[in-house]
Design a protein around this motif. Structure first.
Motif, short mmCIF file in Angstrom:
data_model
loop_
_atom_site.label_atom_id
_atom_site.label_comp_id
_atom_site.label_asym_id
_atom_site.label_seq_id
_atom_site.Cartn_x
_atom_site.Cartn_y
_atom_site.Cartn_z
N ARG A 134 -5.55 -17.20 13.75
CA ARG A 134 -5.77 -17.13 12.29
C ARG A 134 -6.50 -18.37 11.77
O ARG A 134 -7.42 -18.28 10.96
CB ARG A 134 -4.42 -16.97 11.61
CG ARG A 134 -4.51 -16.85 10.10
CD ARG A 134 -3.12 -16.72 9.52
NE ARG A 134 -3.16 -16.67 8.08
CZ ARG A 134 -2.09 -16.69 7.30
NH1 ARG A 134 -0.88 -16.74 7.85
NH2 ARG A 134 -2.21 -16.64 5.99
N SER A 189 -11.87 -4.11 5.53
CA SER A 189 -10.75 -4.86 6.13
C SER A 189 -9.71 -5.19 5.07
O SER A 189 -8.50 -5.10 5.31
CB SER A 189 -11.28 -6.13 6.79
OG SER A 189 -10.22 -6.92 7.28
N ASN A 190 -10.19 -5.55 3.88
CA ASN A 190 -9.27 -5.86 2.78
C ASN A 190 -8.48 -4.62 2.40
O ASN A 190 -7.27 -4.68 2.13
CB ASN A 190 -10.07 -6.40 1.60
CG ASN A 190 -9.16 -6.92 0.49
OD1 ASN A 190 -8.52 -7.94 0.64
ND2 ASN A 190 -9.11 -6.19 -0.62
N LYS A 238 -5.76 -3.89 5.02
CA LYS A 238 -4.63 -4.81 4.96
C LYS A 238 -3.61 -4.39 3.92
O LYS A 238 -2.40 -4.56 4.10
CB LYS A 238 -5.11 -6.22 4.65
CG LYS A 238 -5.91 -6.86 5.78
CD LYS A 238 -6.41 -8.22 5.34
CE LYS A 238 -7.31 -8.85 6.41
NZ LYS A 238 -7.85 -10.15 5.96
N ARG A 272 -5.53 -15.46 -3.18
CA ARG A 272 -4.74 -14.50 -2.39
C ARG A 272 -3.74 -13.84 -3.31
O ARG A 272 -3.08 -14.49 -4.12
CB ARG A 272 -3.99 -15.19 -1.25
CG ARG A 272 -4.84 -15.54 -0.06
CD ARG A 272 -3.99 -16.11 1.05
NE ARG A 272 -3.01 -15.13 1.50
CZ ARG A 272 -2.12 -15.35 2.48
NH1 ARG A 272 -2.08 -16.53 3.07
NH2 ARG A 272 -1.27 -14.42 2.86
N ASP A 283 -0.54 -11.34 -2.79
CA ASP A 283 0.39 -10.63 -1.90
C ASP A 283 1.02 -9.50 -2.68
O ASP A 283 1.81 -9.72 -3.61
CB ASP A 283 1.48 -11.58 -1.39
CG ASP A 283 0.90 -12.68 -0.52
OD1 ASP A 283 -0.13 -12.41 0.14
OD2 ASP A 283 1.44 -13.81 -0.54
N VAL A 311 -0.02 -9.39 7.06
CA VAL A 311 -1.29 -8.75 6.70
C VAL A 311 -2.12 -9.62 5.77
O VAL A 311 -3.23 -9.28 5.43
CB VAL A 311 -1.05 -7.37 6.05
CG1 VAL A 311 -0.31 -6.48 7.00
CG2 VAL A 311 -0.32 -7.51 4.73
N GLY A 320 -4.52 -12.37 4.38
CA GLY A 320 -5.71 -13.02 4.93
C GLY A 320 -5.88 -14.41 4.37
O GLY A 320 -4.99 -14.97 3.74
#
Length: 716
Positions: A526, A609-610, A613, A661, A663, A671, A673
């Protein structure tokens, strides 16, 4: 040898100056000593003119007149006395003043009144002729009888100051003698001037001859006056136009003042035009002009030949002139008329000082000094003659206007030569300046071209420096941001990894070491990915990423992308769909975009990809294509939709910022990023001239729209 030459040159110059002075004095004498008629003297009140024809040759009455002091007698009064046997026993010379006349053991003062009588015997030819008397300006008031008939009265005659009104005027009276005898009786009263009496010549002659003489005298006086006034005004106007040269100021004032003075002497043109002009003011003007004349001509000389008038003489002249002017202005004529000799001496001293300076200037060969000297001698002689005449010391009067006219004409010629020379120099300088200006113009043109070229070069260098500075600034900003993000985003995983490593080392739970190592491996991957994304984003923001742009059909691009990542998305337990609409089926209006397919694929993958997730298993990820107008530009609009929980609407503007970010509730932490994917997507899309935005209600998933401008609107 050189000293001998200098001595010879000095003697030659002195000889020339001496000749000039002599010529000037001779010319002055010729002007003031004009030939006159034969002189006949009256004796004891009787004048015998039987041997001359006065009708053809006018005579100035000169000699003894009968004098009756403090008596105002008419011809009838005198005749009554003579019939009673009283004889005349007092006589006085005319022209002349009774001032100082001896009477009863004492001398008379200037104030008083008296009667004058003269009997004239004419020739047989003149007894039938029409004769005239030309009366001069007498400073007081008078009455005149000719053969018992009163023919002239100037002012008001009285026996005290309150009853006398003085007046200045010239008269021409005509009469026809009844026989060969003419009796003149004149009453004169004076309480305003220092000198009383008949102080000027009375002229007897034929009426036509004296009329012509009077007219000629008036014409010559008007010519002199007009000339002086015009010259004075002209020079004053020159001074107004060019105030740096004060020579024109002083010369203009000098000419103008003496032009005004010429109206107050001679035929007295001023009183002929204005009969009621005040007597006192007339005298004050004449005396003030005389007082300031010396100072003005000295200042004029100082302007023509600078540095020759000493500072002490200039100061003394100013003080003396100012004092005399104050006395004349503040006192009556009875007082300041006594200062005429003093005024004359001061004027003569000024002119003598002027002569000395002119001689010195001529010896030094100054331009115009000799001419100045000649006309100054003429003017000096005429002025001295007038001063002597008004003081009863000279028989020739009123010559200064003519002498001053000659002086002013010569000075005008001198000033004209100076102006001509100055104009010639100005023309020469103008030509030289014009030539210099042409050269300067050529130099200026060359300089302008050079400056323009240098300016363009400097402008290009400035643009290069500006671009370099901007790139450096972007690089610096990217470096700072990268450092900040690395510090922020790497601190937590590194701290976590450090905790797992310490747990393995300390054998806290040996049975979980394999799990701890897996966590360390995942965080390492990561961190590595995060560093790559940060580096790539910094390169994007600072313009260090190059793009290989080429026209690409959007439908073909999306199909290739879908086929490449379909298995990846489905392996994650999600339904993956591509919807290109009816445009592909009809093959109409297929959009083509100028793009770097590899970079745009990376941006689109970040969006997919986003979505992966934040979408739970069994969810949907859908890619769709539409064509529409964005900001008046036909654009291909690619949308990426997921069925996740969505994004709160108040955070939609922040999700494209790096380091952001969110969540979502109910999602696992693994998950999450780095928060850089959307920022990288935004930079790549903007580099293609497009825009990216998101829509979500915060409950039923999110939709991301990528708008790219089309370059081909239509394809068949």
């Amino acid at each position: 040898m050189m000293r001998g030459i200098l001595r010879f040159g000095s003697r030659s110059i002195l000889l020339h100056i001496a000749v000039v002075v002599v010529v000037g004095m001779v010319a002055s004498y010729a002007l003031v000593a004009a030939p006159d008629s034969p002189k006949f003297q009256s004796e004891k009140g009787m004048l015998d003119l039987t041997q001359v024809h006065v009708s053809e040759h006018p005579i100035k009455l000169n000699g003894e007149w009968a004098f009756y002091w403090q008596e105002l007698l008419s011809p009838a009064d005198i005749r009554s006395r003579m019939e009673r046997g009283e004889k005349e026993n007092r006589y006085i010379d005319i022209p002349g003043s009774w001032l100082g006349y001896p009477l009863d053991g004492h001398s008379l003062r200037g104030e008083g009144f008296a009667t004058f009588r003269l009997v004239i015997r004419l020739s047989e030819q003149d007894r039938n002729a029409r004769l005239a008397l030309r009366l001069p300006t007498i400073f007081h008031a008078y009455r005149l009888w000719v053969n018992g008939e009163r023919l002239a009265e100037v002012g008001v005659v009285g026996q005290d100051k309150s009853g006398v009104t003085p007046r200045l005027s010239t008269k021409l009276v005509f009469f026809q003698p009844a026989d060969n005898t003419v009796e003149l009786v004149m009453q004169v009263a004076n309480f305003h001037h220092k000198r009383g009496g008949i102080t000027k010549f009375i002229e007897l002659g034929g009426s036509d001859t004296l009329t012509v003489r009077k007219n000629l005298s008036e014409a010559s006086g008007m010519f002199v006056t007009a000339s002086l006034l015009v010259i004075g005004l002209y020079n004053l106007l020159l001074f107004v136009q060019r105030r740096k040269d004060k020579a024109t100021l002083y010369f203009g004032l000098f000419s103008l003042l003496f032009g005004i003075r010429s109206l107050l002497v001679g035929e007295l043109m001023l009183t002929q035009w204005f009969p009621h002009f005040p007597w006192e003011l007339q005298f004050k003007i004449e005396y003030l002009i005389l007082c300031v004349s010396g100072y003005i001509i000295t200042m004029y000389f100082d302007c023509i030949f600078p540095n020759y008038v000493s500072r002490w003489f200039r100061l003394g002249s100013r003080i003396a002139t100012g004092a005399l002017c104050l006395v004349v202005a503040a006192t009556p004529a009875l007082i300041y008329s006594n200062l005429l000799p003093v005024i004359g001496v001061i004027v003569v001293l000024h002119m003598v000082y002027l002569m000395v300076g002119l001689v010195y200037s001529a010896m030094r060969r100054k331009e115009g000094a000799l001419i100045f000297l000649v006309v100054s001698v003429i003017a000096l002689v005429t002025v001295i003659d007038d001063l002597l005449y008004f003081s009863e010391w000279s028989p020739i009067g009123n010559t200064s206007p003519l002498g001053l006219l000659i002086f002013t004409i010569a000075q005008m010629m001198l000033l004209s030569s100076r102006f001509t020379r100055a104009a010639s120099n100005e023309e020469r300088i103008a030509r030289e300046l014009q030539d210099a200006n042409h050269k300067l113009t050529e130099m200026n043109a060359n300089l302008e071209r050079t400056v323009q070229e240098r300016t363009q070069a400097l402008s290009a260098a400035h643009d290069d420096l500006r671009a370099s500075y901007d790139r450096l600034l972007h690089s610096e900003q990217g470096r700072k941001k990268l450092l900040a993000y690395i510090t922020h985003d790497l601190r937590m995983p590194l701290s976590s990894m450090l905790g797992y490593v310490e747990a393995v080392q300390d054998r806290v739970k040996p049975e979980r070491n394999e799990q701890y190592l897996k966590y360390i491996r995942d965080n390492t991957i990561r961190i590595n990915r995060m560093i790559e994304e940060l580096s790539f984003l910094s390169h994007l923001e600072t313009g260090q990423v190059s793009y290989r742009m080429e026209p690409v059909p959007v439908v073909r691009f999306l199909r290739g992308f879908f086929e490449q990542y379909e298995l990846v998305v489905r392996d994650a337990g999600l339904d993956f769909r591509l919807d290109t609409g009816d445009a592909e089926a009809q093959r109409l209006h297929l959009p083509i975009v100028e793009m770097d397919a590899q970079r745009l694929e990376q941006a689109l993958f970040n969006l997919v990809s986003n979505a992966m997730k934040f979408t739970s298993g069994g969810g949907l990820v859908r890619i769709a294509l539409a064509v529409g107008d964005v900001n008046d530009t036909r654009s291909a609009i690619i949308s990426v939709q997921d069925s996740g929980t969505g994004i709160p609407p108040d955070q939609l503007e922040q999700i494209f910022d790096r380091n952001y970010r969110y969540d979502r509730p109910g999602m696992e932490n693994d998950v999450g990023g780095s928060g850089l994917g959307l920022a990288i997507c935004k930079e790549i899309v903007q580099a293609h001239g497009g825009t990216v935005r998101a829509e979500s209600d915060g409950k039923t998933g999110s939709i991301f729209y990528v708008s790219l401008p089309c370059i081909v609107k239509e394809r068949r």
